[in-house]
Design a protein around this motif. Structure first.
Motif, PDB file in Angstrom:
ATOM      1  N   LEU A   1      -4.980   6.734  -6.417  1.00 51.34           N
ATOM      2  CA  LEU A   1      -4.414   5.920  -5.344  1.00 51.34           C
ATOM      3  C   LEU A   1      -3.546   6.734  -4.391  1.00 51.34           C
ATOM      4  O   LEU A   1      -3.116   6.231  -3.354  1.00 51.34           O
ATOM      5  CB  LEU A   1      -3.581   4.781  -5.936  1.00 51.34           C
TER       6      LEU A   1
ATOM      7  N   ALA B   1       1.819   6.405  -6.978  1.00 51.31           N
ATOM      8  CA  ALA B   1       0.683   7.219  -7.422  1.00 51.31           C
ATOM      9  C   ALA B   1       0.967   8.705  -7.264  1.00 51.31           C
ATOM     10  O   ALA B   1       0.508   9.530  -8.075  1.00 51.31           O
ATOM     11  CB  ALA B   1      -0.567   6.827  -6.632  1.00 51.31           C
TER      12      ALA B   1
ATOM     13  N   PRO C   1      -3.268   5.057   3.243  1.00 49.32           N
ATOM     14  CA  PRO C   1      -3.685   5.086   1.831  1.00 49.32           C
ATOM     15  C   PRO C   1      -4.806   4.079   1.575  1.00 49.32           C
ATOM     16  O   PRO C   1      -4.605   3.023   0.981  1.00 49.32           O
ATOM     17  CB  PRO C   1      -2.395   4.712   1.089  1.00 49.32           C
TER      18      PRO C   1
ATOM     19  N   SER D   1       2.581   1.655  -3.425  1.00 53.79           N
ATOM     20  CA  SER D   1       1.583   2.109  -4.394  1.00 53.79           C
ATOM     21  C   SER D   1       1.264   3.581  -4.196  1.00 53.79           C
ATOM     22  O   SER D   1       1.097   4.334  -5.166  1.00 53.79           O
ATOM     23  CB  SER D   1       0.305   1.271  -4.258  1.00 53.79           C
ATOM     24  N   LEU D   2       1.194   4.018  -2.933  1.00 49.37           N
ATOM     25  CA  LEU D   2       0.966   5.430  -2.635  1.00 49.37           C
ATOM     26  C   LEU D   2       2.082   6.289  -3.221  1.00 49.37           C
ATOM     27  O   LEU D   2       1.825   7.315  -3.874  1.00 49.37           O
ATOM     28  CB  LEU D   2       0.893   5.628  -1.118  1.00 49.37           C
TER      29      LEU D   2
ATOM     30  N   ARG E   1      -7.483   3.837  -0.366  1.00 49.64           N
ATOM     31  CA  ARG E   1      -7.852   3.389  -1.715  1.00 49.64           C
ATOM     32  C   ARG E   1      -6.870   2.343  -2.235  1.00 49.64           C
ATOM     33  O   ARG E   1      -7.270   1.335  -2.842  1.00 49.64           O
ATOM     34  CB  ARG E   1      -7.897   4.583  -2.669  1.00 49.64           C
ATOM     35  N   ALA E   2      -5.580   2.587  -2.013  1.00 48.31           N
ATOM     36  CA  ALA E   2      -4.579   1.624  -2.453  1.00 48.31           C
ATOM     37  C   ALA E   2      -4.751   0.293  -1.725  1.00 48.31           C
ATOM     38  O   ALA E   2      -4.650  -0.783  -2.331  1.00 48.31           O
ATOM     39  CB  ALA E   2      -3.170   2.181  -2.216  1.00 48.31           C
ATOM     40  N   GLU E   3      -5.016   0.349  -0.424  1.00 51.50           N
ATOM     41  CA  GLU E   3      -5.200  -0.871   0.361  1.00 51.50           C
ATOM     42  C   GLU E   3      -6.367  -1.702  -0.184  1.00 51.50           C
ATOM     43  O   GLU E   3      -6.271  -2.925  -0.313  1.00 51.50           O
ATOM     44  CB  GLU E   3      -5.467  -0.512   1.830  1.00 51.50           C
TER      45      GLU E   3
ATOM     46  N   LEU F   1      -7.772  -1.608  -3.258  1.00 54.05           N
ATOM     47  CA  LEU F   1      -7.508  -2.141  -4.594  1.00 54.05           C
ATOM     48  C   LEU F   1      -6.557  -3.335  -4.533  1.00 54.05           C
ATOM     49  O   LEU F   1      -6.776  -4.351  -5.210  1.00 54.05           O
ATOM     50  CB  LEU F   1      -6.918  -1.046  -5.481  1.00 54.05           C
TER      51      LEU F   1
ATOM     52  N   GLY G   1       0.817  -1.214   0.000  1.00 48.66           N
ATOM     53  CA  GLY G   1       0.000   0.000   0.000  1.00 48.66           C
ATOM     54  C   GLY G   1       0.846   1.257   0.000  1.00 48.66           C
ATOM     55  O   GLY G   1       0.554   2.227  -0.718  1.00 48.66           O
TER      56      GLY G   1
END
Length: 408
Positions: free
Chosen positions: A300, A291, A310, A287-288, A312-314, A316, A284
């Motif tokens: 994200l 993004a 984060p 990805s943050l 939204r990332a978690e 997804l 996560g």
């Protein structure tokens, strides 16, 4: 919005141990003994040396770049955006595969026959929810799961080594140089968890001091645990471990302590959950970071205002892991994960090698050994894992090329 610095040295060390003392200690022995044979301990030593070199590179980089994202952020700063992207993408895809392996291993030990897939999916959903509630809850849950795992492993090692003199293990397969290296590549899967500490650099208190110490403590502890377990498996089961789906349970059975088999199941479940929780957290954060730089979709990059995670990332990532659980095999996931992680650390060593003398904490020779070790081990992984890993990396590169052309 920046993430909150709430993780202490103990928290960071627990997250690293939780990532390493996971499903690997229960799942990796059969394939590793199958290829390395009597060279298992040599393979373990090679994996540990490569892991140590990689850990020093991560620690040196994290001390200078205390931000979320791990080698993605480090490589961007030290050797350029493209190198950072490949590192971050390799980490994300490799560790998503690891998450699926952890979830499936948890379900194999904890769920009755026919219920493994639903239980694995439920575990992913539950731990993703924990992560969304805040990083201090993640660290607390990981500490509890690590303690449970270590207590269970201590029982297995004590029983196995205590009865080793009366055991009659079957002969181990003969070792070959290639088999030992392939075994080291598979065993490396078990040591890669210390990266989770570096990926959370934006949430660690006093990161320049805490992260290097936490990485050293977590890796040192994991090496000791894996060595003890490896010796226990070899002296009690020998070559029979290569065909075992649950070698640690078989250790107890072979020594007349099959009544303690539930201990192994509970321990395996706790270890798998601990590793899965830490992995989801690290992915996560990477990805943050990606993004924020538009290397992944910018939606994200949102950090939850209240929980400072984060979210939204978690969510997804959890959805992707669930999709993999529905179609994947544990052994394939291990090989694919090792490919992505070895490529990630190859770039980490290159980035650390480029750092100036003022930032240097370790000799450059360690980064050279680490990079060469990654190259060697990645070329000994199962062919299908390497082909699949290469294909997915190229898909990521193509995505970035198209994105750069659209925005230029």
């Amino acid at each position: 919005m920046p993430l909150a610095r709430r993780l202490t040295l103990g928290d960071a060390t627990a997250l690293g141990l939780g990532s390493m003392i996971g499903a690997g200690v229960f799942a990796v022995w059969a394939p590793a003994i199958g290829v390395a044979g009597s060279g298992l301990l040599t393979a373990l030593a090679i994996a540990a040396v490569v892991a140590y070199c990689n850990a020093t590179a991560s620690a040196q980089l994290a001390a200078v770049h205390p931000v979320a994202g791990g080698t993605y952020a480090y490589a961007r700063a030290e050797i350029g955006p493209w190198w950072g992207f490949v590192a971050g993408w390799s980490f994300v895809i490799g560790k998503i595969a690891s998450c699926a392996a952890m979830a499936m291993t948890f379900a194999a030990y904890a769920a009755p026959a026919g219920w493994q897939t639903p239980v694995a999916i439920a575990a992913v959903g539950a731990l993703a929810t924990v992560n969304c509630l805040g990083v201090t809850r993640t660290a607390l849950a990981t500490r509890i799961l690590v303690v449970c795992s270590l207590l269970g492993l201590a029982v297995v090692v004590a029983v196995g080594l205590g009865a080793a003199s009366a055991a009659t293990p079957s002969p181990l397969p003969a070792a070959t140089a290639y088999g030992v290296l392939q075994g080291a590549g598979l065993l490396f899967f078990a040591f890669a968890g210390y990266a989770r500490i570096a990926t959370m650099g934006e949430e660690v208190v006093d990161p320049a001091r805490t992260i290097p110490r936490a990485i050293a403590l977590a890796l040192g502890g994991a090496v000791v645990v894996y060595l003890l377990v490896a010796v226990t498996v070899v002296v009690t089961l020998g070559g029979n471990a290569a065909s075992s789906s649950a070698p640690l349970a078989d250790v107890l059975a072979s020594t007349g302590w099959s009544a303690l088999t539930p201990v192994v199941r509970i321990t395996a479940a706790a270890a798998s959950l601990g590793a899965l929780l830490a992995l989801l957290t690290g992915i996560g954060r990477t990805s943050l970071a990606m993004a924020r730089e538009k290397d992944l979709p910018s939606f994200l990059a949102k950090v939850d205002d209240r929980r400072r995670v984060p979210r939204r990332a978690e969510i997804l990532i959890a959805a992707i892991v669930v999709a993999i659980v529905l179609v994947a095999d544990v052994r394939d996931a291990i090989g694919f994960s090792s490919f992505g992680v070895l490529l990630y650390y190859l770039i980490a060593n290159a980035a650390a090698f480029r750092q100036p003398a003022s930032a240097r904490r370790y000799p450059r020779a360690l980064q050279v050994v680490g990079a060469l070790g990654c190259l060697l081990l990645v070329n000994t992984l199962p062919v299908l894992a390497s082909i699949a890993g290469t294909a997915v990396v190229l898909i990521g590169v193509l995505y970035r090329v198209i994105r750069l052309r659209i925005t230029s």
